[in-house]
Design an enzyme around this catalytic site. Sequence first.
Site, PDB file in Angstrom:
ATOM      1  CG  ASP A   8      -1.288   1.254   1.469  1.00 37.40           C
ATOM      2  OD1 ASP A   8      -2.046   1.444   0.456  1.00 37.40           O
ATOM      3  OD2 ASP A   8      -1.447   1.764   2.065  1.00 37.40           O
ATOM      4  CG  ASP A  10      -1.686   7.820   0.290  1.00 40.06           C
ATOM      5  OD1 ASP A  10      -0.733   9.086   0.710  1.00 40.06           O
ATOM      6  OD2 ASP A  10      -2.058   7.255  -1.208  1.00 40.06           O
ATOM      7  CG  ASP A 169      -1.285   2.261   6.337  1.00 42.17           C
ATOM      8  OD1 ASP A 169      -3.004   3.352   7.262  1.00 42.17           O
ATOM      9  OD2 ASP A 169      -1.556   2.361   5.491  1.00 42.17           O
TER      10      ASP A 169
END
Length: 223
Positions: A8, A10, A169
């Site tokens: 991922d 951001d 995250d």
Amino acid sequence: MRGTIVFDLDGTLIDSAPDIHAASNALLVEDGLPELTFEQVKSFIGKGVPHLVTRVLEASGLDPAGPKHAEFVHRFEARYETAVGLTVTYPGVVPALEALAGAGFALGICTNKPVGPTRAVLDHLDLTRFFGAILGGDSLTVRKPDPAPLHATVAALGGSAERTLYVGDSEVDAETARRAALPFLIYTEGYRKTPVADLPHTAAFSDFADLPALVAHHTPPRP
């Protein structure tokens, strides 16, 4: 190739929340609306620009189903292409990527950020060189947590599910990995709102210096 690792973006490799906050507030100010707090906008990140705009409009007391939504999406995306000045990589990201690439792993990006701003920020931070495949939230007709973008990234890298790890995250990333049936390594210092223990994951880490060893541990030996 030793294996495939898909990241991922951001909240995982980069902290882009300050730029997203600034871009969101710039639109609100242009329309004579009050600015939103950093924590408010940060909590909206992860499901793509249309969702972000929906939450911004809701928080501003506007109808997210009204004509303002499409206008805000268009204006935000135009501004987003150059919203890189406040974005930084998390500590240890570059050495970890260098170590993984040097060990023979193919690396890719699967993000809900549109692909134009994704490539712009990767170029700005000199990260593009690490990735053999980059898919954004507008690369397919669906976004994460639908597993299709993650599967497409793995395929673009020439990888296989048996030798792929996904690193993210957030709640969206955990659900994406679950639906894709891939091992999930969760970076605990990003934009997650749910306790780590409540999210399905293979392993958790708070320091990118630990990532190469985690990857080695969770990648099957080559035949």
